[in-house]
Design a protein around this motif. Sequence first.
Motif, PDB file in Angstrom:
ATOM      1  N   UNK A  24       0.835  -1.202   0.000  1.00 38.91           N
ATOM      2  CA  UNK A  24       0.000   0.000   0.000  1.00 38.91           C
ATOM      3  C   UNK A  24       0.874   1.257   0.000  1.00 38.91           C
ATOM      4  N   UNK A  25       1.866   1.283   0.879  1.00 37.11           N
ATOM      5  CA  UNK A  25       2.749   2.454   0.975  1.00 37.11           C
ATOM      6  C   UNK A  25       3.544   2.651  -0.309  1.00 37.11           C
ATOM      7  N   UNK A  26       3.978   1.545  -0.913  1.00 36.96           N
ATOM      8  CA  UNK A  26       4.787   1.647  -2.137  1.00 36.96           C
ATOM      9  C   UNK A  26       3.958   2.121  -3.322  1.00 36.96           C
ATOM     10  N   UNK A  27       2.639   2.075  -3.184  1.00 36.03           N
ATOM     11  CA  UNK A  27       1.773   2.487  -4.289  1.00 36.03           C
ATOM     12  C   UNK A  27       0.976   3.741  -3.941  1.00 36.03           C
ATOM     13  N   UNK A  28       1.639   4.651  -3.297  1.00 33.65           N
ATOM     14  CA  UNK A  28       1.008   5.955  -3.023  1.00 33.65           C
ATOM     15  C   UNK A  28       0.191   6.016  -1.757  1.00 33.65           C
ATOM     16  N   UNK A  29       0.203   4.943  -0.959  1.00 34.82           N
ATOM     17  CA  UNK A  29      -0.578   4.939   0.269  1.00 34.82           C
ATOM     18  C   UNK A  29       0.008   5.846   1.336  1.00 34.82           C
ATOM     19  N   UNK A  30      -0.834   6.427   2.147  1.00 33.84           N
ATOM     20  CA  UNK A  30      -0.489   7.278   3.298  1.00 33.84           C
ATOM     21  C   UNK A  30       0.149   8.615   2.935  1.00 33.84           C
ATOM     22  N   UNK A  31       0.264   8.931   1.639  1.00 35.30           N
ATOM     23  CA  UNK A  31       0.802  10.241   1.260  1.00 35.30           C
ATOM     24  C   UNK A  31      -0.176  11.326   1.725  1.00 35.30           C
ATOM     25  N   UNK A  32      -1.469  11.067   1.479  1.00 37.76           N
ATOM     26  CA  UNK A  32      -2.501  12.016   1.897  1.00 37.76           C
ATOM     27  C   UNK A  32      -2.518  12.206   3.400  1.00 37.76           C
ATOM     28  N   UNK A  33      -2.390  11.112   4.143  1.00 37.53           N
ATOM     29  CA  UNK A  33      -2.430  11.197   5.607  1.00 37.53           C
ATOM     30  C   UNK A  33      -1.257  12.009   6.143  1.00 37.53           C
ATOM     31  N   UNK A  34      -0.054  11.729   5.618  1.00 41.50           N
ATOM     32  CA  UNK A  34       1.130  12.441   6.101  1.00 41.50           C
ATOM     33  C   UNK A  34       1.013  13.929   5.826  1.00 41.50           C
ATOM     34  N   UNK A  35       0.462  14.245   4.660  1.00 41.64           N
ATOM     35  CA  UNK A  35       0.263  15.652   4.329  1.00 41.64           C
ATOM     36  C   UNK A  35      -0.776  16.264   5.273  1.00 41.64           C
ATOM     37  N   UNK A  36      -1.864  15.517   5.474  1.00 38.98           N
ATOM     38  CA  UNK A  36      -2.964  16.018   6.311  1.00 38.98           C
ATOM     39  C   UNK A  36      -2.485  16.376   7.711  1.00 38.98           C
ATOM     40  N   UNK A  37      -1.635  15.521   8.274  1.00 39.23           N
ATOM     41  CA  UNK A  37      -1.192  15.744   9.648  1.00 39.23           C
ATOM     42  C   UNK A  37      -0.318  16.995   9.794  1.00 39.23           C
ATOM     43  N   UNK A  38       0.158  17.507   8.649  1.00 41.85           N
ATOM     44  CA  UNK A  38       0.942  18.738   8.720  1.00 41.85           C
ATOM     45  C   UNK A  38       0.074  19.979   8.473  1.00 41.85           C
ATOM     46  N   UNK A  39      -1.192  19.746   8.153  1.00 39.33           N
ATOM     47  CA  UNK A  39      -2.116  20.856   7.877  1.00 39.33           C
ATOM     48  C   UNK A  39      -3.050  21.076   9.064  1.00 39.33           C
ATOM     49  N   UNK A  40      -3.753  22.211   9.064  1.00 37.09           N
ATOM     50  CA  UNK A  40      -4.730  22.433  10.125  1.00 37.09           C
ATOM     51  C   UNK A  40      -6.029  21.731   9.739  1.00 37.09           C
ATOM     52  N   UNK A  41      -6.759  21.222  10.754  1.00 33.96           N
ATOM     53  CA  UNK A  41      -8.034  20.560  10.457  1.00 33.96           C
ATOM     54  C   UNK A  41      -8.960  21.448   9.622  1.00 33.96           C
ATOM     55  N   UNK A  42      -9.002  22.733   9.935  1.00 35.93           N
ATOM     56  CA  UNK A  42      -9.900  23.657   9.224  1.00 35.93           C
ATOM     57  C   UNK A  42      -9.569  23.708   7.734  1.00 35.93           C
ATOM     58  N   UNK A  43      -8.271  23.761   7.427  1.00 35.55           N
ATOM     59  CA  UNK A  43      -7.906  23.883   6.016  1.00 35.55           C
ATOM     60  C   UNK A  43      -8.275  22.611   5.240  1.00 35.55           C
ATOM     61  N   UNK A  44      -8.231  21.456   5.912  1.00 40.40           N
ATOM     62  CA  UNK A  44      -8.610  20.209   5.218  1.00 40.40           C
ATOM     63  C   UNK A  44     -10.116  20.204   4.979  1.00 40.40           C
TER      64      UNK A  44
END
Lengths: 410, 156
Positions: A24-44
């Motif tokens: 899953x990780x090798x095929x683009x998995x968790x990229x969105x999650x890692x990005x999300x955790x660096x953003x504010x909940x409101x902006x997501x």
Amino acid sequence: MYNSFPKISLQRFGKINPQSIEDYSANGGFVGLKKALSLSPESIIDSIEKSGLKGRGGAGFPVGLKQKYTSGSSAENNIRFVVCNADEGEPGTFKDRMIMETDPFLLIEGMIISAYTIQATKGFVYIRGEYYASIENIKNAIKICYEKGFLGQNICGSGYSFELDIALGAGSYLCGEELTLLESLEGKRGYPRIKPPFPAEKGLWGLPTLVNNVETFSHIPFIVEKGHEEYSKIGTEGSKGTKLFCVSGNVTNTGVYELPMGITLKELIFDIAGGMKEGFEFKGALLGGAAGTFIDSSFLDVPLAYETLKEKGATLGSGAVIIIDDKTNLKEMMISILSFFKHESCGKCVPCRIGTTLLYERIKKPQLNENDFLWMQTQASYMVKNSLCPLGQSPDLPIKTVVKFFKNDL
Amino acid sequence: MQKELNKEQIISILQKYSPTKDNILKCLHELQDAHPQNYISKVILEETAKHFKLTKGQIFGIVSYYSMFSLKPRGRYLVRLCKSPVCNMLGAKSVTEYFDSKFNLKPGETTTDGMFTLELAECLGRCGKGPSMMINREVVTELDSKKIDEIINTKK
């Protein structure tokens, strides 16, 4: 042709081992999650709102808005829940199963991001009891996510913590309705609750709860990773993104297809699903499952999207596309649909308990006439007005549309 | 062959679950699956009620609501035939008739040897390949008499 369309829910379909987080990780998995955790909940939430994503469970409510309401509701001790509705039971629908069987980590990733946006501390995947393969897959994926630090305390070192567990249904169609599902999750009989309040305000154990369908959650990582502009390029004006269509009936290649919103029925059946099986002629379809709408061949060129179908009095519902052919016995089909509602009515609201039985008895009468049709439609519309949950409101659409297009077959 | 799930076995299953209400259905599933006769026996009802600090009536209310739970003993193999509109269109009725004519088994009945129980189920989510059925946890699609005979013979 099918492969040229963008894929979100089924992007890894058949390409990875669904049990392997490495795949899953090798095929683009968790990229969105890692990005999300660096953003504010409101902006997501803002991004999800701008993406135009609507709930894929059938009702089509704007997902960003639901998230906003849930995160804005006052909660005791700031406890909020995220619940995935994986109680797929609408006849003709088998798309959520596909996601859970082929890409369970995608669902979990979508749930963690959604949980983060409302700062939920605990979540549940409520899976129907008969979906053994899905249950095993999700169980396994949750276990691995805990081991690898994607669930539990301090997810990926972000400081955010979230617990996820599965819950099981036990053979009740009604529990697919969000408030009834929450009742069942609380370990009770699956009786509907009066709404409002909606789950965003008072959900699981009376606390704000975000409830989404499996397919809906599966779109969240894409929106966060690629941005809402990229997402809203797919689909039509009023229906953004892709949709899973479940094609059944006497069609050459039945199955689940992920296609942009706005594809026509003609393209779906004849270009992508290989057309009708030899010896069968296309006559119409039942869109959205047993609680959906019948359509005839005049709908072949109508784009399959929320607004375009609504304009013509039809519904996309869960994405079930049950094809009716020249040999389909529509009377039998209606008997089967109405017997289904009769069986699944929980009995709490009198109009639904009695109405579903009366409708079932009437449809079985040989040679229905105009009076019967009128009577059935009136009964169904009473039920719409006087039932608490969507089940009592369900017979209305199939009855009205079958009478409109195929009354000579009844 | 063991006919009952005894009290000790039931308690050891229950103890795996914390007594929070969201665990009730999961727990009942596991207990029913563990019972050699595939049902929620009186002892299961009593012990589950104790574990979750509910009355026997409350657990009975839950069990009787959900169609996957049974309060009556069932066969070792539970055959669930999909009777949804799609499977129906694709010939589910003839499958039901086949079970009756070949195995003398009607919906709701159990074979005299206690091996098979036949039930009709709502949509099993295999509409692309109907008619379909489940036999315990296994799914069989695009049913015809040959496929049914094959699967039944492997279980006998």
